[in-house]
Design an enzyme around this catalytic site. Sequence first.
Site: not given
Ligand code: PEP
Length: 243
Positions: A8-10, A86, A88, A162, A168, A205, A226-227
């Site tokens: 997930n590049w956001k 999500h 966010e 999640e 994040g 994470s 994500g990150g």
């Molecule tokens: C996400 O945005 O779904 C996510 C899991 O982010 P991160 O891996 O950065 O915690």
Amino acid sequence: MQKLIVANWKMNPASLKEAVHLAKACDKTEVVIAPPFVFLEAVSRVLKKASLGAQDVFWNGDGPWTGEISLRQLKGLRAKYVIIGHSERRKLGETDEVIAKKVTAALKSGLTVMLCVGENWDVRKEGKKAAYDFVRRQIVKDLAVLKKLKIGKFKKLIVAYEPVWAIGTGKNDDPADAALMAGFIKETLAADLAAIGSRVLYGGSVTGRNARGFLTLPEVDGVLVGGASLNPAEFKKIVAAGQ
Ligand code: PEP
């Protein structure tokens, strides 16, 4: 079975050039890449092994919906997956009612839905029972449509657990706790919605260092990243941990 790894590049990266470079570097089987809408077409052109996913979709058909993206538009770009709900987006005000509409429309269209659920820290600090109750309520509200659909559709549903406090933050859930939650989600889908066969992922994470801890657990069918999905070297380690 090989685990599913979702990137997930956001709202990243900043340029088309970087997006194409990143997509080429992360193009592996059993990988879904979910870039921002503006890069979907370019990423779709370069992917040979990975599948394309979107980070959101609108629930209604074509028409006067300023700023929205339709299911037909996503399918036209060969997207196979769509992330819905999500945290966010929930933080920006997306309600369970809207999420349920999006899930219903996307499943009916034939896209595979990745529904994100998970508790925030205020809930989790009350204890695991509170977290389970919270996640169950989200699932029942967001997936009410499953009762009406045929069993065959449920393979087109993925639930990503999640925990919001892990997204994040660098503080991943304990893999053993994530496995218990994944098992609970599968039980809830079966008992409350008569839905079996859906995969459950963990997200929050995940890195090259901790991925194996999640991906070796039988209850966890993959990870949503994500990150770390923005760093090809890190992402490759996560993909390798899922094989
Ligand atoms: C996400 O945005 O779904 C996510 C899991 O982010 P991160 O891996 O950065 O915690």
